[in-house]
Design an enzyme around this catalytic site. Structure first.
Site, PDB file in Angstrom:
ATOM      1  N   SER A   1      -3.010  -0.644  -3.913  1.00 39.26           N
ATOM      2  CA  SER A   1      -4.454  -0.542  -4.106  1.00 39.26           C
ATOM      3  C   SER A   1      -5.091  -0.462  -2.719  1.00 39.26           C
ATOM      4  O   SER A   1      -5.365  -1.476  -2.075  1.00 39.26           O
ATOM      5  CB  SER A   1      -4.945  -1.786  -4.868  1.00 39.26           C
ATOM      6  OG  SER A   1      -6.289  -1.685  -5.213  1.00 39.26           O
TER       7      SER A   1
ATOM      8  N   CYS B   1      -6.557 -14.774  -9.969  1.00 38.73           N
ATOM      9  CA  CYS B   1      -5.951 -13.978  -8.893  1.00 38.73           C
ATOM     10  C   CYS B   1      -5.973 -14.751  -7.585  1.00 38.73           C
ATOM     11  O   CYS B   1      -6.884 -15.546  -7.329  1.00 38.73           O
ATOM     12  CB  CYS B   1      -6.706 -12.652  -8.720  1.00 38.73           C
ATOM     13  SG  CYS B   1      -5.879 -11.501  -7.573  1.00 38.73           S
TER      14      CYS B   1
ATOM     15  N   CYS C   1     -10.749  -9.420  -3.769  1.00 40.18           N
ATOM     16  CA  CYS C   1     -11.354  -8.086  -3.744  1.00 40.18           C
ATOM     17  C   CYS C   1     -12.728  -8.143  -4.425  1.00 40.18           C
ATOM     18  O   CYS C   1     -12.842  -8.578  -5.574  1.00 40.18           O
ATOM     19  CB  CYS C   1     -10.452  -7.081  -4.452  1.00 40.18           C
ATOM     20  SG  CYS C   1      -8.789  -6.992  -3.753  1.00 40.18           S
TER      21      CYS C   1
ATOM     22  N   ASN D   1     -15.083   1.082 -12.253  1.00 39.04           N
ATOM     23  CA  ASN D   1     -15.576   0.476 -13.485  1.00 39.04           C
ATOM     24  C   ASN D   1     -16.417  -0.745 -13.138  1.00 39.04           C
ATOM     25  O   ASN D   1     -15.882  -1.751 -12.663  1.00 39.04           O
ATOM     26  CB  ASN D   1     -14.393   0.074 -14.378  1.00 39.04           C
ATOM     27  CG  ASN D   1     -13.499   1.255 -14.670  1.00 39.04           C
ATOM     28  OD1 ASN D   1     -13.928   2.226 -15.287  1.00 39.04           O
ATOM     29  ND2 ASN D   1     -12.263   1.203 -14.196  1.00 39.04           N
TER      30      ASN D   1
ATOM     31  N   CYS E   1      -9.471  -0.524 -15.359  1.00 42.08           N
ATOM     32  CA  CYS E   1      -9.026  -1.137 -14.112  1.00 42.08           C
ATOM     33  C   CYS E   1     -10.137  -1.957 -13.478  1.00 42.08           C
ATOM     34  O   CYS E   1     -11.268  -1.482 -13.325  1.00 42.08           O
ATOM     35  CB  CYS E   1      -8.563  -0.054 -13.119  1.00 42.08           C
ATOM     36  SG  CYS E   1      -6.985   0.677 -13.531  1.00 42.08           S
TER      37      CYS E   1
ATOM     38  N   CYS F   1      -0.259  -2.317 -19.550  1.00 41.03           N
ATOM     39  CA  CYS F   1      -0.778  -2.891 -18.309  1.00 41.03           C
ATOM     40  C   CYS F   1      -0.731  -4.404 -18.469  1.00 41.03           C
ATOM     41  O   CYS F   1      -1.439  -4.960 -19.317  1.00 41.03           O
ATOM     42  CB  CYS F   1      -2.203  -2.406 -18.053  1.00 41.03           C
ATOM     43  SG  CYS F   1      -2.970  -3.131 -16.585  1.00 41.03           S
TER      44      CYS F   1
ATOM     45  N   HIS G   1      -7.890   1.991  -1.209  1.00 36.61           N
ATOM     46  CA  HIS G   1      -9.354   2.102  -1.260  1.00 36.61           C
ATOM     47  C   HIS G   1     -10.038   2.384   0.079  1.00 36.61           C
ATOM     48  O   HIS G   1     -11.182   2.827   0.080  1.00 36.61           O
ATOM     49  CB  HIS G   1      -9.988   0.876  -1.904  1.00 36.61           C
ATOM     50  CG  HIS G   1      -9.394   0.563  -3.238  1.00 36.61           C
ATOM     51  ND1 HIS G   1      -9.345   1.492  -4.266  1.00 36.61           N
ATOM     52  CD2 HIS G   1      -8.783  -0.556  -3.708  1.00 36.61           C
ATOM     53  CE1 HIS G   1      -8.743   0.942  -5.310  1.00 36.61           C
ATOM     54  NE2 HIS G   1      -8.388  -0.284  -5.002  1.00 36.61           N
TER      55      HIS G   1
ATOM     56  N   GLY H   1      -4.181 -10.608 -11.559  1.00 32.69           N
ATOM     57  CA  GLY H   1      -3.320 -11.223 -10.565  1.00 32.69           C
ATOM     58  C   GLY H   1      -2.704 -10.248  -9.581  1.00 32.69           C
ATOM     59  O   GLY H   1      -2.705  -9.035  -9.777  1.00 32.69           O
ATOM     60  N   GLU H   2      -2.180 -10.792  -8.497  1.00 32.00           N
ATOM     61  CA  GLU H   2      -1.452 -10.036  -7.475  1.00 32.00           C
ATOM     62  C   GLU H   2       0.044 -10.275  -7.707  1.00 32.00           C
ATOM     63  O   GLU H   2       0.557 -11.371  -7.443  1.00 32.00           O
ATOM     64  CB  GLU H   2      -1.863 -10.506  -6.086  1.00 32.00           C
ATOM     65  CG  GLU H   2      -0.969 -10.057  -4.942  1.00 32.00           C
ATOM     66  CD  GLU H   2      -0.712  -8.560  -4.891  1.00 32.00           C
ATOM     67  OE1 GLU H   2       0.474  -8.152  -4.966  1.00 32.00           O
ATOM     68  OE2 GLU H   2      -1.682  -7.792  -4.786  1.00 32.00           O
TER      69      GLU H   2
END
Length: 353
Positions: A226, A120, A124, A302, A346, A113, A228, A171-172
């Site tokens: 992502s 970032c 979010c 998390n 995550c 990962c 959600h 980061g994105e």
């Protein structure tokens, strides 16, 4: 400024050069063009970080490189190992900034990962990285180096080479579009690490314009979103930037993606208590999934601090999602986090060291 620092600052980053530019450099220095091929192999296929270690080059050639170039490789500044075998690296960049990357081993695969930005670009509310300001984008070689380091750790601790890569770290990725794609080009090239693009997944929080660009560029790696929530008012509440990048535009871009690539999308989805655990939330997700072939990964939340509004949804709420998604023919998987004891799961990457 120290004299040695001044000398270094005048040198070019050699890994910013193409193979053709390296060949031209040697021709201009009165040497053979193939010398550039040799150096390129050392830099990318062998991931060599020292000109002195390029043993098939003469001493004078190595000195020439030393006088003109620098290799801005990353260094694993701190490594933590979880009880479940997960490894988290605090990776020091050449300018002193730090990002984190993670090795996630299972019986059948080992996954890296990796991060794409320091901090970032997005906001979010449930993500620790989003609490950091974006300091800069990572260069392609800095992303590449994270993969090399994790591959070495996987071979050392698990006796297995790295099998998969996910751009789900800090980061994105689509806000660092060019560098991310260049890094993947090097990772998948036979002259680099030679990994299959089918084993690479880029995860985005949803930037419609850049998802369309991915499709136009005919990328061969996998795409995860992502998500959600498939209700705009809820998604804006937890991911404020989506007021600009709204669900209607996101859906349109994903339809475009599938039309161009024929590759299904994975939706990453956390169920939170009192936020997105109602029947209306499930119905909205089912409707959103009808747009293109897809699968849903329900992932565990998390926590990022002790006093927060986000709490993991109940087992009943998660089971309701699974039952109803499957009833409508939508592939769904419930994934449990690894590396929580070292804040490597995550949403938890935030340079706490």
């Amino acid at each position: 400024m120290k004299k040695e620092d001044q000398n270094t600052s005048n040198k070019k980053d050699i890994r910013a050069l193409t193979k053709a530019q390296l060949r031209d450099f040697f021709v201009n220095e009165g040497d053979k063009a193939f010398r550039g091929n040799q150096v390129y192999e050392w830099l990318w296929s062998k991931a060599c970080y020292s000109f002195e270690d390029m043993t098939n080059l003469s001493k004078s050639t190595r000195e020439l490189l030393e006088n003109n170039f620098v290799i801005n490789n990353v260094k694993v500044d701190h490594m933590q190992k979880s009880e479940d075998g997960t490894i988290k690296n605090a990776v020091k960049l050449h300018d002193g900034l730090t990002v984190e990357s993670v090795l996630i081993p299972t019986f059948s695969r080992t996954t890296a990962c990796v991060s794409s930005q320091v901090g970032c670009s997005l906001n979010c509310k449930f993500c620790a990285t989003a609490q950091l300001k974006r300091m800069r984008n990572l260069n392609p070689d800095e992303i590449y180096d994270q993969v090399v380091a994790i591959d070495k750790e996987s071979r050392m601790y698990n006796d297995m080479p790295l099998s998969n890569i996910v751009f789900m770290g800090m980061g994105e990725p689509l806000m660092n579009y060019n560098n991310v794609l260049k890094s993947i080009e090097k990772i998948t090239s036979p002259e680099g690490l030679g990994m299959s693009p089918r084993r690479i997944t880029v995860s985005t929080s949803g930037v419609p314009k850049m998802i369309k660009k991915l499709a136009d560029d005919q990328v061969r790696f996998n795409l995860a979103v992502s998500l959600h929530s498939a209700r705009q008012e809820v998604r804006t509440q937890i991911m404020p930037f989506t007021e600009t990048f709204n669900l209607a535009d996101l859906k349109e871009s994903l339809i475009y993606w599938f039309q161009k690539t024929k590759k299904r999308v994975t939706y990453e989805y956390i169920v939170w208590d009192g936020i997105n655990d109602t029947q209306a939330d499930i119905d909205a997700l089912i409707d959103f999934c009808r747009a293109i072939p897809c699968k849903v990964n329900i992932i565990e939340y998390n926590p990022i601090d002790s006093e927060e509004a986000f709490q993991q949804g109940s087992d009943i709420a998660v089971a309701n999602y699974v039952t109803q998604l499957e009833k409508h023919g939508i592939t769904v998987t419930v994934r449990h986090s690894r590396g929580k004891d070292i804040d490597a799961a995550c949403g938890q990457l935030a340079n706490k060291q």
